[in-house]
Write a protein that holds these residues in place. Structure first.
Motif, PDB file in Angstrom:
ATOM      1  N   PRO A 391      42.066  45.581  67.392  1.00  0.00           N
ATOM      2  CA  PRO A 391      42.112  44.532  66.377  1.00  0.00           C
ATOM      3  C   PRO A 391      43.368  44.559  65.524  1.00  0.00           C
ATOM      4  O   PRO A 391      44.046  45.582  65.444  1.00  0.00           O
ATOM      5  N   PHE A 400      39.058  38.661  73.115  1.00  0.00           N
ATOM      6  CA  PHE A 400      37.807  38.128  72.590  1.00  0.00           C
ATOM      7  C   PHE A 400      37.548  36.712  73.107  1.00  0.00           C
ATOM      8  O   PHE A 400      36.452  36.383  73.546  1.00  0.00           O
ATOM      9  N   VAL A 407      30.765  34.991  78.468  1.00  0.00           N
ATOM     10  CA  VAL A 407      29.410  35.139  77.922  1.00  0.00           C
ATOM     11  C   VAL A 407      28.759  33.770  77.781  1.00  0.00           C
ATOM     12  O   VAL A 407      27.542  33.628  77.982  1.00  0.00           O
ATOM     13  N   ASP A 408      29.558  32.760  77.479  1.00  0.00           N
ATOM     14  CA  ASP A 408      29.006  31.409  77.397  1.00  0.00           C
ATOM     15  C   ASP A 408      28.386  30.980  78.723  1.00  0.00           C
ATOM     16  O   ASP A 408      27.450  30.185  78.759  1.00  0.00           O
ATOM     17  N   LEU A 415      31.257  40.967  80.973  1.00  0.00           N
ATOM     18  CA  LEU A 415      31.782  41.395  79.680  1.00  0.00           C
ATOM     19  C   LEU A 415      31.721  42.917  79.567  1.00  0.00           C
ATOM     20  O   LEU A 415      32.678  43.554  79.119  1.00  0.00           O
ATOM     21  N   VAL A 419      34.896  45.341  79.099  1.00  0.00           N
ATOM     22  CA  VAL A 419      35.049  46.179  77.907  1.00  0.00           C
ATOM     23  C   VAL A 419      35.207  47.639  78.298  1.00  0.00           C
ATOM     24  O   VAL A 419      36.033  48.368  77.731  1.00  0.00           O
TER      25      VAL A 419
ATOM     26  N   ILE B  72      34.067  31.429  63.432  1.00  0.00           N
ATOM     27  CA  ILE B  72      34.320  32.779  62.945  1.00  0.00           C
ATOM     28  C   ILE B  72      35.123  32.633  61.672  1.00  0.00           C
ATOM     29  O   ILE B  72      36.169  32.006  61.659  1.00  0.00           O
ATOM     30  N   PHE B 132      32.637  39.562  63.119  1.00  0.00           N
ATOM     31  CA  PHE B 132      33.903  39.947  63.719  1.00  0.00           C
ATOM     32  C   PHE B 132      34.873  40.509  62.692  1.00  0.00           C
ATOM     33  O   PHE B 132      35.704  41.347  63.021  1.00  0.00           O
ATOM     34  N   TYR B 135      33.870  44.013  62.499  1.00  0.00           N
ATOM     35  CA  TYR B 135      34.369  44.765  63.653  1.00  0.00           C
ATOM     36  C   TYR B 135      35.859  45.026  63.530  1.00  0.00           C
ATOM     37  O   TYR B 135      36.347  46.123  63.818  1.00  0.00           O
ATOM     38  N   LEU B 136      36.571  44.000  63.121  1.00  0.00           N
ATOM     39  CA  LEU B 136      38.023  44.113  63.014  1.00  0.00           C
ATOM     40  C   LEU B 136      38.420  45.253  62.088  1.00  0.00           C
ATOM     41  O   LEU B 136      39.232  46.105  62.431  1.00  0.00           O
ATOM     42  N   GLU B 139      37.465  48.840  63.411  1.00  0.00           N
ATOM     43  CA  GLU B 139      38.422  49.458  64.321  1.00  0.00           C
ATOM     44  C   GLU B 139      39.769  49.673  63.665  1.00  0.00           C
ATOM     45  O   GLU B 139      40.452  50.644  63.960  1.00  0.00           O
ATOM     46  N   ILE B 169      36.436  54.773  69.704  1.00  0.00           N
ATOM     47  CA  ILE B 169      36.764  53.414  70.116  1.00  0.00           C
ATOM     48  C   ILE B 169      35.824  52.967  71.222  1.00  0.00           C
ATOM     49  O   ILE B 169      35.462  51.794  71.309  1.00  0.00           O
ATOM     50  N   PHE B 170      35.382  53.900  72.012  1.00  0.00           N
ATOM     51  CA  PHE B 170      34.386  53.559  73.012  1.00  0.00           C
ATOM     52  C   PHE B 170      33.126  53.021  72.330  1.00  0.00           C
ATOM     53  O   PHE B 170      32.564  52.002  72.727  1.00  0.00           O
ATOM     54  N   LEU B 173      33.656  49.561  71.061  1.00  0.00           N
ATOM     55  CA  LEU B 173      33.671  48.531  72.096  1.00  0.00           C
ATOM     56  C   LEU B 173      32.247  48.115  72.456  1.00  0.00           C
ATOM     57  O   LEU B 173      31.994  46.946  72.733  1.00  0.00           O
ATOM     58  N   LEU B 176      31.368  45.687  70.058  1.00  0.00           N
ATOM     59  CA  LEU B 176      32.019  44.404  70.345  1.00  0.00           C
ATOM     60  C   LEU B 176      31.209  43.614  71.372  1.00  0.00           C
ATOM     61  O   LEU B 176      31.001  42.409  71.209  1.00  0.00           O
ATOM     62  N   VAL B 177      30.740  44.311  72.401  1.00  0.00           N
ATOM     63  CA  VAL B 177      29.918  43.631  73.398  1.00  0.00           C
ATOM     64  C   VAL B 177      28.704  42.998  72.720  1.00  0.00           C
ATOM     65  O   VAL B 177      28.383  41.820  72.935  1.00  0.00           O
ATOM     66  N   VAL B 180      29.748  39.946  70.632  1.00  0.00           N
ATOM     67  CA  VAL B 180      30.082  38.759  71.438  1.00  0.00           C
ATOM     68  C   VAL B 180      28.798  38.141  71.980  1.00  0.00           C
ATOM     69  O   VAL B 180      28.623  36.917  71.978  1.00  0.00           O
ATOM     70  N   TYR B 181      27.888  38.990  72.397  1.00  0.00           N
ATOM     71  CA  TYR B 181      26.627  38.482  72.925  1.00  0.00           C
ATOM     72  C   TYR B 181      25.837  37.741  71.852  1.00  0.00           C
ATOM     73  O   TYR B 181      25.346  36.635  72.072  1.00  0.00           O
ATOM     74  N   TYR B 183      27.001  36.417  69.149  1.00  0.00           N
ATOM     75  CA  TYR B 183      27.766  35.218  68.790  1.00  0.00           C
ATOM     76  C   TYR B 183      27.448  34.085  69.760  1.00  0.00           C
ATOM     77  O   TYR B 183      27.196  32.953  69.355  1.00  0.00           O
ATOM     78  N   ALA B 184      27.428  34.419  71.061  1.00  0.00           N
ATOM     79  CA  ALA B 184      27.173  33.386  72.058  1.00  0.00           C
ATOM     80  C   ALA B 184      25.735  32.880  71.985  1.00  0.00           C
ATOM     81  O   ALA B 184      25.431  31.806  72.494  1.00  0.00           O
TER      82      ALA B 184
END
Lengths: 477, 490
Positions: A391, A400, A407-408, A415, A419, B72, B132, B135-136, B139, B169-170, B173, B176-177, B180-181, B183-184
């Protein structure tokens, strides 16, 4: 269209400038041509133009991609000062070839007719073959050029065959026409074999150009063997143009859900293969340059995710990612050029006559770099962070956006794979950072020309700005 | 806007530090952190004790390509849950900077600038209202601390910190997954775009199976950060190899990001996931408490001992969060602040002793009390705070936490209660071995604390007593927000 004209004319002019005694004029002249081309490119902003009897269609998306390609070329040329000092080099020819290759790239981005795509790919590729082999006394450079040429010619054959089959199935070369024909076929519930075979051959030909696995075998050798400057050029310009071309053909021709279902399965497998093979192999590289070659393959994998999750969002995602990737890759190669130049040739690596001039491009070459050259260390660190997708750099938002398109489409497992592979990527990108900051070595301060330094810093600042305010770029699209 | 300036102030200060001379770097850094402290104090003093978000900012950030709408957002604010971590970050960072005044660091500009960048990122984590953005910063906080630890650390620093970096960081991540999930999956009906606002993530209706996956993604991310057993293997080495200011940042503030993340994201977003897996998570946390404490008893290096004690204490906070009771949550919030103060104090004292005697090994120390009346008192007060003696800050937190865990499950509560006994054992053993006994050649001529060191310790001791004697001044501010959060969970 304007940038094509500008670049063609200025390429020829540059060839003649090569007759001048003084080489110093070449670099600024080339940069000026690129600036003019960029301005000419955005002259058409917010309008869609059709050129040459439906051969090219330039819209905002195409202009953004062309802008990215021209920016990459500008940076590479700006970092090419060492060419002018090299007795054996022919900078005028190199610059002219680069400008001509950009014409090819623009055709690949803006094509409406598949013939134009073919011509564009060929212009770009032939120029690349020459640049790859431009270090003509170096055996590795020759090997790279030959390898690239043979594999490239083969891929072009497949591509052309695919186009012919598509013509047979639909009766047209224009992509809008093919798109309409495909929709008509779906409506009539026919599924001609010719169409699908043609589509896949077309895709394979193009995937070769962007070095997606399993069509990537040429990449490490070619990237490693060619002069670093041209590695930077081809790993950015060719990739950006290639993905713009793929995006256009998939969006216009094969976006109908019935057809999407066909190619997306294949493309998903290719994406996963590309990501896994590239990232795992990159870990085992001892040479930084070779690592960057595999890294370039892995970024092709990330960009492919945007195609797998093909939506309107993919456009801005792929454009954004191409920009982020180009900025960081060129900065990284720019630093490599400086580091290699500042160090004596490593005798331990000299095995035979052919490798006599082989410079030290291993990770160890970066040892202690940041202590004496904090600016270079910072530039390289930001480039690596961006490539790793951390980031506050542009690379993070690029990843991202690409991931969220997948994912959409419901591809959460893709994903997860991507990752995990990013985590692997962090390992090898950070080897450089560790070498620069925490290892001993490199006592001398590297002298950097002011303009060179300016370009590197500008790329770094842009990477961070896009990482903090990604909306700036997105507003373009 | 106050929140935004909390994020920006350290960045401005960091840039000023980078451009100031080597000698003035530390002063510039101190001034920057004091301004930040004033901002945090302002936020604390004028904070209204309700569940609302206060001092907020909100800007469009990432746009939707098709219609230009923004899903976002760059938005942040302070509520009761983020207030105490914000106060902690504001309070502890100037003390950390002050604690370095006796030391001269190679490349001091970068050193202090990195501390300030770190502070900015930490503030960002605690005030973020968008998934996000969280998250930003989560990290982004890793980068400065990695460089701090790896550039100015001990002998094995490169290897150890790289393990730390890759490990954490692992975890991020995975988060992050999950983000994103989520969010979608947010509905696009009201705004036309997906949204990552934390409030919208709370409102998601996910199935049991989905929540299970998301739970693990979040849990592992935060568990690595805190760390919770069995994700702790990076921690002791990293704490020991890092330079002490970096250790203070890591143990004092950064591990609170993990606890905060559990409260802010994990519990309310996947309540059914916590129903299903919470008992496992709480068990792991409690194993960590006992395990860390037992190892701490056996340690001879002061810094390593404190590192394991921190591992043990954070397990208690995590267990309190997973008890999902008002007491457990309140306890973990106040314990975040209390532990941050105590552990920074302890690491600082270990560093003081190291600088004066050249060792941190307990069997080479002893007899320090005779020459150092001030150090003896300060050390004792902070030590009592961390063994949770009544009237000190540690007591309030641990009492609430244990009460919460006991209400969740009696047996787990009893096992977790061992922390008080074990804590007293290893802490008092450390004190006895280092401070009492006969002096040797290393310790006979030890000097007492200097004035700048004294300021740091004095401030810490004031907070030990303030929080111990009148915890209501903190708890009443957090209570409405915690009560509000519990409604999402139940």
């Amino acid at each position: 269209m304007f940038p094509i004209v500008v670049l063609s004319i200025s390429g020829i002019v540059l060839l003649f400038l090569g007759f001048l005694k003084s080489r110093a004029v070449l670099l600024p002249a080339t940069l000026a041509c690129l600036v003019i081309a960029t301005v000419a490119n955005f002259y058409d902003w917010n309008k869609t133009y059709v050129y040459f009897n439906d051969m090219l269609v330039i819209n905002n998306l195409a202009m953004v991609f062309i802008g990215i390609v021209l920016l990459s070329a500008f940076m590479v040329v700006a970092l090419s000062g060492s060419l002018l000092d090299d007795e054996d080099a022919q900078p005028a020819e190199y610059y002219a070839i680069m400008l001509f290759s950009l014409v090819g790239a623009i055709m690949m981005i803006g094509y409406e007719n598949l013939l134009m795509l073919f011509v564009g790919i060929e212009i770009l590729s032939v120029a690349m073959y020459i640049l790859t082999g431009s270090d003509k006394r170096n055996l590795r450079s020759n090997e790279a050029a030959l390898k690239y040429f043979l594999m490239g010619a083969f891929a072009t054959g497949i591509l052309l065959f695919g186009m012919a089959l598509l013509y047979g199935a639909t009766g047209t070369f224009t992509i809008t026409g093919i798109g309409n024909a495909v929709n008509a076929m779906i409506k009539a519930q026919t599924s001609p074999l010719l169409l699908y075979v043609g589509m896949f051959m077309l895709l394979i030909g193009m995937l070769f150009k962007v070095s997606a696995a399993p069509f990537h075998f040429w990449t490490p050798d070619v990237y490693d063997g060619s002069p670093t400057l041209f590695t930077a050029f081809m790993s950015t310009v060719v990739k950006t143009a290639g993905f713009a071309a793929l995006l256009r053909v998939l969006l216009v021709c094969f976006n109908a859900s019935a057809v999407y279902g066909y190619w997306v399965q294949v493309l998903t497998i290719i994406t996963v293969l590309t990501l896994v093979i590239a990232n795992i192999t990159a870990v085992y590289q001892a040479s930084f340059k070779r690592m960057m070659a595999y890294s370039s393959i892995s970024h092709a994998g990330y960009l492919l995710i945007g195609l797998v999750g093909l939506t309107q969002q993919s456009k801005s995602a792929i454009a954004f990612y191409s920009l982020a990737y180009s900025l960081s890759t060129i900065s990284a190669f720019g630093i490599l050029l400086l580091v290699v130049k500042s160090r004596p040739i490593n005798d331990a690596l000299v095995g035979n006559q052919a490798t006599l001039t082989r410079p030290d491009e291993s990770y160890e070459a970066f040892n202690g770099l940041a202590r004496q050259n904090p600016v270079l260390g910072f530039v390289m660190t930001v480039a690596m962070l961006s490539l790793a997708g951390i980031p506050l750099t542009a690379g993070f938002w690029g990843k991202f956006m690409l991931f969220s398109t997948a994912v959409d489409k419901g591809l959460v497992w893709l994903l997860v794979v991507a990752v995990l592979m990013s985590a692997v990527g962090i390992y090898y990108y950070f080897r450089v950072v560790i070498a620069m900051y925490f290892r001993e070595g490199h006592a001398e301060t590297i002298r950097v020309a002011p303009f060179y330094r300016f370009v590197l810093i500008a790329a770094t600042v842009l990477t961070i700005v896009l990482g903090v305010v990604p909306g700036l770029f997105q507003r373009l699209l | 806007m106050l929140t935004l300036s909390l994020i920006l102030c350290p960045i401005v200060a960091a840039i000023a530090v980078l451009f100031s001379s080597r000698e003035t770097a530390r002063i510039t850094a101190l001034v920057g952190t004091l301004v930040e402290l004033a901002l945090a104090a302002h936020a604390f003093y004028y904070f209204t004790a309700n569940a609302d978000f206060q001092y907020g900012f909100d800007y469009a950030w990432l746009f939707n390509a098709t219609d230009g709408k923004s899903g976002i957002r760059f938005s942040g604010a302070i509520d009761g849950i983020s207030l105490l971590p914000v106060v902690l970050t504001g309070l502890v960072t100037p003390l950390i900077v002050l604690s370095t005044f006796k030391q001269t660091y190679d490349r001091a500009n970068s050193f202090y600038a990195l501390i300030l960048f770190m502070q900015s990122a930490l503030m960002g984590v605690f005030v973020a209202r968008d998934g996000f953005l969280f998250y930003l910063f989560f990290e982004a906080a890793l980068i400065p601390i990695y460089f701090l630890a790896a550039m100015w650390g001990g002998e094995n620093r490169v290897k150890v910190t790289f393990k730390f970096f890759v490990y954490t960081i692992f975890g991020s991540l995975l988060m992050l997954v999950a983000l994103v999930y989520l969010y979608a999956n947010t509905p696009t009906t009201t705004t036309g775009v997906h949204s990552a606002a934390i409030a919208d993530l709370y409102a998601l209706n996910l199935s049991q199976a989905q929540q299970g996956w998301i739970f693990w993604a979040f849990f592992i991310a935060f568990a690595i950060k805190m760390p919770v057993f069995p994700f702790h293997t990076w921690q002791p080495d990293t704490y020991v190899e890092s330079p002490t200011p970096a250790t203070m940042l890591l143990a004092g503030i950064m591990l609170k990001m993990g606890v905060y993340g559990l409260i802010r994201l994990l519990l309310p977003i996947v309540p059914a996931g916590v129903d299903r897996w919470g008992s496992l998570a709480i068990t792991l946390s409690i194993i960590g408490i006992v395990y860390g404490a037992i190892i701490a008893i056996r340690q001879r290096d002061m810094k390593r001992l404190i590192a394991y004690s921190s591992f043990s204490h954070v397990g208690l906070m995590a267990a309190g969060v997973f008890s999902r009771s008002e007491m457990g949550l309140q306890g973990s919030l106040i314990q975040m602040l209390a532990h941050g103060i105590n552990v920074v104090g302890l690491f600082f004292i270990a560093e003081l002793i190291l600088q004066r005697t050249g060792t941190r090994q307990l069997d080479q120390l002893g007899g320090i009390t005779r020459n150092t009346p001030k150090l003896t008192v300060y050390f004792m007060i902070i030590l009592l705070g961390s063994v949770a003696l009544p009237l000190t800050n540690g007591f309030v937190g641990e009492f609430l936490l244990l009460a919460g865990i006991y209400a969740y499950n009696h047996y787990l509560g009893l096992v977790a209660g061992l922390t008080i006994i074990f804590g007293a054992v290893y802490m008092l053993r450390m004190y006895q071995k280092s401070m009492f006994g006969t002096a040797n050649t290393r310790t006979e001529a030890i000097a007492d604390v200097s004035s700048s060191e004294s300021y740091t310790l004095l401030v810490l001791c004031v907070f030990v007593f303030w929080m111990g004697l009148y915890p209501a001044s903190f708890l009443k501010l957090t209570e409405p927000a915690v009560a509000n959060l519990l409604q999402y969970i139940k």
